[in-house]
Design a protein around this motif. Sequence first.
Motif, PDB file in Angstrom:
ATOM      1  N   GLN A 160      21.169 -28.900  29.763  1.00 28.42           N
ATOM      2  CA  GLN A 160      21.535 -29.932  30.331  1.00 28.42           C
ATOM      3  C   GLN A 160      23.207 -28.418  31.265  1.00 28.42           C
ATOM      4  OE1 GLN A 160      21.198 -29.977  27.195  1.00 28.42           O
ATOM      5  NE2 GLN A 160      21.151 -31.877  27.069  1.00 28.42           N
ATOM      6  N   LEU A 161      23.230 -27.478  30.605  1.00 32.67           N
ATOM      7  CA  LEU A 161      24.291 -26.572  31.312  1.00 32.67           C
ATOM      8  C   LEU A 161      24.005 -26.600  32.589  1.00 32.67           C
ATOM      9  CD1 LEU A 161      26.919 -25.281  29.794  1.00 32.67           C
ATOM     10  CD2 LEU A 161      24.938 -23.290  29.343  1.00 32.67           C
ATOM     11  N   PHE A 162      22.490 -26.237  32.446  1.00 30.06           N
ATOM     12  CA  PHE A 162      22.361 -25.629  33.855  1.00 30.06           C
ATOM     13  C   PHE A 162      22.512 -27.060  35.550  1.00 30.06           C
ATOM     14  CE2 PHE A 162      20.081 -22.120  31.861  1.00 30.06           C
ATOM     15  CZ  PHE A 162      19.995 -21.418  33.076  1.00 30.06           C
ATOM     16  N   GLU A 163      22.625 -27.817  34.110  1.00 28.68           N
ATOM     17  CA  GLU A 163      22.648 -29.186  35.667  1.00 28.68           C
ATOM     18  C   GLU A 163      24.340 -29.554  35.790  1.00 28.68           C
ATOM     19  OE1 GLU A 163      20.584 -32.092  34.779  1.00 28.68           O
ATOM     20  OE2 GLU A 163      18.369 -31.929  35.368  1.00 28.68           O
ATOM     21  N   ALA A 164      24.894 -29.352  34.790  1.00 26.60           N
ATOM     22  CA  ALA A 164      25.916 -29.833  34.639  1.00 26.60           C
ATOM     23  C   ALA A 164      27.486 -28.954  34.609  1.00 26.60           C
ATOM     24  CB  ALA A 164      26.456 -30.392  32.959  1.00 26.60           C
ATOM     25  N   GLU A 165      26.743 -27.207  34.806  1.00 26.90           N
ATOM     26  CA  GLU A 165      27.603 -26.074  35.173  1.00 26.90           C
ATOM     27  C   GLU A 165      27.297 -25.146  35.591  1.00 26.90           C
ATOM     28  OE1 GLU A 165      31.439 -26.088  34.158  1.00 26.90           O
ATOM     29  OE2 GLU A 165      31.331 -27.605  32.630  1.00 26.90           O
ATOM     30  N   PRO A 166      26.319 -25.312  36.963  1.00 26.16           N
ATOM     31  CA  PRO A 166      25.767 -24.476  37.179  1.00 26.16           C
ATOM     32  C   PRO A 166      26.358 -23.118  37.820  1.00 26.16           C
ATOM     33  CG  PRO A 166      25.869 -26.636  38.710  1.00 26.16           C
ATOM     34  CD  PRO A 166      26.758 -26.518  37.153  1.00 26.16           C
ATOM     35  N   GLU A 167      28.117 -23.379  38.593  1.00 27.03           N
ATOM     36  CA  GLU A 167      28.775 -22.559  38.614  1.00 27.03           C
ATOM     37  C   GLU A 167      28.907 -20.798  37.555  1.00 27.03           C
ATOM     38  OE1 GLU A 167      32.162 -23.073  41.384  1.00 27.03           O
ATOM     39  OE2 GLU A 167      33.354 -22.010  39.668  1.00 27.03           O
ATOM     40  N   LEU A 168      29.474 -22.001  36.330  1.00 24.32           N
ATOM     41  CA  LEU A 168      29.683 -21.149  35.461  1.00 24.32           C
ATOM     42  C   LEU A 168      28.041 -20.278  34.577  1.00 24.32           C
ATOM     43  CD1 LEU A 168      31.222 -20.726  32.669  1.00 24.32           C
ATOM     44  CD2 LEU A 168      29.467 -22.317  31.528  1.00 24.32           C
ATOM     45  N   VAL A 222      12.387 -27.579  30.411  1.00 22.28           N
ATOM     46  CA  VAL A 222      12.953 -28.091  28.860  1.00 22.28           C
ATOM     47  C   VAL A 222      13.769 -29.515  29.089  1.00 22.28           C
ATOM     48  CG1 VAL A 222      14.311 -27.755  26.182  1.00 22.28           C
ATOM     49  CG2 VAL A 222      12.965 -25.821  27.271  1.00 22.28           C
ATOM     50  N   VAL A 223      14.642 -29.600  29.936  1.00 25.97           N
ATOM     51  CA  VAL A 223      15.247 -31.479  30.159  1.00 25.97           C
ATOM     52  C   VAL A 223      14.750 -32.267  30.016  1.00 25.97           C
ATOM     53  CG1 VAL A 223      15.083 -30.792  32.684  1.00 25.97           C
ATOM     54  CG2 VAL A 223      16.972 -32.210  31.592  1.00 25.97           C
ATOM     55  N   ALA A 268      18.865 -21.450  27.645  1.00 24.66           N
ATOM     56  CA  ALA A 268      17.724 -21.935  28.649  1.00 24.66           C
ATOM     57  C   ALA A 268      17.783 -23.451  27.236  1.00 24.66           C
ATOM     58  CB  ALA A 268      16.753 -22.024  28.973  1.00 24.66           C
ATOM     59  N   ILE A 269      17.444 -23.582  26.192  1.00 29.65           N
ATOM     60  CA  ILE A 269      17.392 -23.865  25.223  1.00 29.65           C
ATOM     61  C   ILE A 269      18.660 -24.599  24.425  1.00 29.65           C
ATOM     62  CG2 ILE A 269      15.634 -25.382  24.049  1.00 29.65           C
ATOM     63  CD1 ILE A 269      13.578 -22.979  24.433  1.00 29.65           C
ATOM     64  N   GLY A 270      19.472 -23.822  24.331  1.00 27.66           N
ATOM     65  CA  GLY A 270      20.454 -23.723  23.509  1.00 27.66           C
ATOM     66  C   GLY A 270      19.894 -22.908  22.446  1.00 27.66           C
ATOM     67  N   LEU A 271      18.811 -22.496  22.090  1.00 25.94           N
ATOM     68  CA  LEU A 271      18.595 -21.747  20.831  1.00 25.94           C
ATOM     69  C   LEU A 271      19.150 -20.430  20.199  1.00 25.94           C
ATOM     70  CD1 LEU A 271      15.456 -22.713  19.749  1.00 25.94           C
ATOM     71  CD2 LEU A 271      17.444 -24.269  19.197  1.00 25.94           C
ATOM     72  N   PRO A 303      12.419 -36.093  20.691  1.00 25.81           N
ATOM     73  CA  PRO A 303      11.241 -35.282  18.947  1.00 25.81           C
ATOM     74  C   PRO A 303      10.701 -34.140  19.373  1.00 25.81           C
ATOM     75  CG  PRO A 303      11.326 -37.446  19.923  1.00 25.81           C
ATOM     76  CD  PRO A 303      11.941 -37.331  20.763  1.00 25.81           C
ATOM     77  N   SER A 304      11.239 -33.227  21.050  1.00 24.30           N
ATOM     78  CA  SER A 304      10.386 -32.143  21.287  1.00 24.30           C
ATOM     79  C   SER A 304      11.759 -31.172  20.785  1.00 24.30           C
ATOM     80  CB  SER A 304      10.103 -31.588  22.242  1.00 24.30           C
ATOM     81  OG  SER A 304       9.314 -32.783  22.576  1.00 24.30           O
ATOM     82  N   TYR A 305      12.634 -32.004  20.958  1.00 19.16           N
ATOM     83  CA  TYR A 305      14.051 -30.849  20.623  1.00 19.16           C
ATOM     84  C   TYR A 305      13.998 -30.427  19.146  1.00 19.16           C
ATOM     85  CZ  TYR A 305      17.747 -29.185  23.071  1.00 19.16           C
ATOM     86  OH  TYR A 305      18.478 -27.535  23.806  1.00 19.16           O
ATOM     87  N   PHE A 306      14.077 -31.735  18.578  1.00 19.18           N
ATOM     88  CA  PHE A 306      14.351 -31.288  16.967  1.00 19.18           C
ATOM     89  C   PHE A 306      13.036 -30.234  16.260  1.00 19.18           C
ATOM     90  CE2 PHE A 306      12.605 -32.760  12.484  1.00 19.18           C
ATOM     91  CZ  PHE A 306      14.157 -32.882  12.030  1.00 19.18           C
ATOM     92  N   ALA A 307      11.750 -30.061  16.859  1.00 19.48           N
ATOM     93  CA  ALA A 307      10.546 -29.881  17.106  1.00 19.48           C
ATOM     94  C   ALA A 307      11.282 -28.081  17.257  1.00 19.48           C
ATOM     95  CB  ALA A 307      10.206 -29.232  16.928  1.00 19.48           C
TER      96      ALA A 307
END
Lengths: 133, 508, 184
Positions: free
Chosen positions: B342-350, B136-137, B316-319, B142-146
């Motif tokens: 973004q969560l997996f990249e920014a906050e892997p520990e969490l 997804v990243v 994974a997608i925030g949905l 446009p895809s995210y909007f969809a």
Amino acid sequence: MTVVVGWTADARGRAALVQGAHVARLRGQELVVVNATTGTAVVDDRFAGASALEEVRRLLASLGVDAEVRQPVVRDVTEALLEVADEVRATVLVIGLRHRSPVGKLIMGSTAQRILLDARCPVLAVKAEEPAR
Amino acid sequence: MEALLEGLGMALQPENLVYAVVGVLLGTAVGVLPGIGPAMTVALLLPVTYNVSPSAALIMFAGIYYGGMYGGSTTSILLNTPGESSSVITALEGNKMAKTGRAAQALATAAIGSFVAGTISTVLLVALAPTVAEWVVVLGAPSYFALMVLALIAVTSVLGSSKLRGFISLALGLTIGLVGTATGQARLTFDNPLLADGIDIVVVAVAIFAVGEALWVAAHLRRRPLEVIPVGRPWMDREDWRRSWKPWLRGTAFGFPFGALPAGGAEMPTFLSYITERRLAGRHRAEFGKGAIEGVAGPEAANNASAAGTLVPLLAIGLPTTATAAVILAAMQGYGLQPGPQLFEAEPELVWTLLGSLFVANTLLLVINLPMAPLWARLLRIPRPYLYAGILFFAVLGAYSVNFQWFDVALLGLFGALGFAMRRFGLPVLPLIVGVILGPRLEEQLGQALQLSQGDVSALWGEPVAVVVYVVIAALLLGPLVLRLIPGRQEPEQLEDEIGALEDEVRS
Amino acid sequence: MSTAGGAATPSGVIAPEGTATRVDPGPDRAQYGLAAVLAVIGAWTVVDSAGLGPGFADQAVRPAAFGYVIGSALVLLAVLLAVATARGDRAEGEAGEDVDLDRGTDWRTLAGLAGVLVATVALIDWLGWAVVGALLFAGAATVLGNRHWVRNLLIGAVLSVASWYGFYVGLGIPIPPGVLDGVL
């Protein structure tokens, strides 16, 4: 002319029921058993379920008393009982008592006390047989 | 793998472990208590958790989510009150088992089945979520909007009985999401500076889930008390084990994919699991309808597996695809975390601590709850006045603690009334909450997409993924219509009818 | 108080009352009200959007755009709902685990709770959480049918003071003490 019993599905309720049945048989009067609940808890232990109801019917039959069992869902159990007593023009109202500590009386209030004060007919109060201490 | 072990290590740290235990116990308790569900509980806890670390809060929420699923089965079996649609099927056989004196076995197969399904599904989640996130990243706006449009349409049109009501609820949610000055101009603020920052999602969630439900129950407060079937410690003998393990695995196989799909829900997989078990029962087939253990094992596994499955699109997608997931998403946003790739990249520990804690929560559920079933049943004696007065108390406390203003409490009352009205008119709650959360993000993504293309609208279907998603949306919306036009192909309706018939059977 | 909430049923008949009212009840009038409210909200959203400026130069989506779309959608849905209602569509109340729809709506309890909530809103800034919380709990529990108001007040007071300290000390969320400033 009817005997009314305030019945709860526990020891004191049973004591009251047995006493009420005897009185009704002695006097040759009808018996109305009231098992009311406020219906505010999902499970109310004092409200008789199918099996407890069946047991009571058998008990009354063995005592040779013809009884009507009512199970209303009401706002106030005490008032419901008094109303039934008025409605059937009860000659006596039989209730069960339980032991209360002074603090318990202060905080909980007492159903029995309100019945004693408000009832328009004689009230017979019965204590459950307490286990020996 | 290494990351997962590290996450497990973090989850097993004393502080996190305490939060997991609290979450699991709380979740089971609210699952047992009729009328209170995990979504309401998490919503009520939102204000409290703002001052706790995000990982601790999320661990607790995960425990509540899993625990709630588990607790629901207890009431279904012992009381025959299937409240949530996902536990209707459990009540079908579970309550019959309890009535014939096999409550202990029914509870045991539900608990162990939940554990098995939860563990397998969490493994799948661990394997799947990072992959999906990676995929997804690379997607553009446009895809995210969809994808977000898909999520909105899916929760609105697939779930619930009336699409019209679903869309009404969604539109109301989007309207609430409009309020505020996020775009630089004051929209729907009635010139009230208190509304400039928008309406706090905490207030909306607490109002809709807690206050609305409390008012709704208050309006139907009195009812005949139910008879709870007494039960000892749950246990199973060898024969029960032999009959249970296959349904557990099959239930998991149904539950997880349905949970992971947007708006798959838990109702379908439990139902599919039930009919599958009935079909495969062989010589035990005659027991179905009279208390067959397979009919408890399969659906219970399916409903827990689907709970784990919903975490895939959430992380994974925030949905969000369920009410509880939506509230957890709101919590993450409250922490400034952006769920999704973004969560997996920014906050892997969490993320890995959370995933690790899911295994811990699952194990805790089994270890703590198996011996505690009789105790949980006692909770049912709590009088509703105290229960719902307590809910209102914590709801007001939560709303007040956001800004210490009477205004938030007033909003709470207003949206509480809305929550009541929605229940009265049969409007589903989920589309509204998802609308409030996703509405502003939808606008943001649309803005980004159009900004990059300098206002060229065709950019919206310029990415292949977006095109695919729009096709799926079209299929979702038009599919039922087309199916109805083709004679002899009416399986979805048939399924719905069958579910309805089963529900009637349980409730009668 | 009379027989509110269910009159005496003869000899233990186990059946909820009010089930007989299900015979052709006619259109669900209240749903027209819902449709009207939706239409008003939708119309207001459109009007509000019309009053917005064009937005910043770099805003590809004008602030008004979403308002127009959502507002008109609401109006459209309101019309559809009204049509559906006229054609006999009826709302099915949410049958929760703890809700028995066969009994009618208990408006008295609802009104009481609404009163408690309004009082809470009115008093909370002045009296502070510790006092209002206790009143809220006791009021709600009493309205919901628990008559022991002294006990309700005691529980409420314990809950609200404990939660105040819990938030203030435990979570570091400084809830204003209100009139009890200096006492707590």
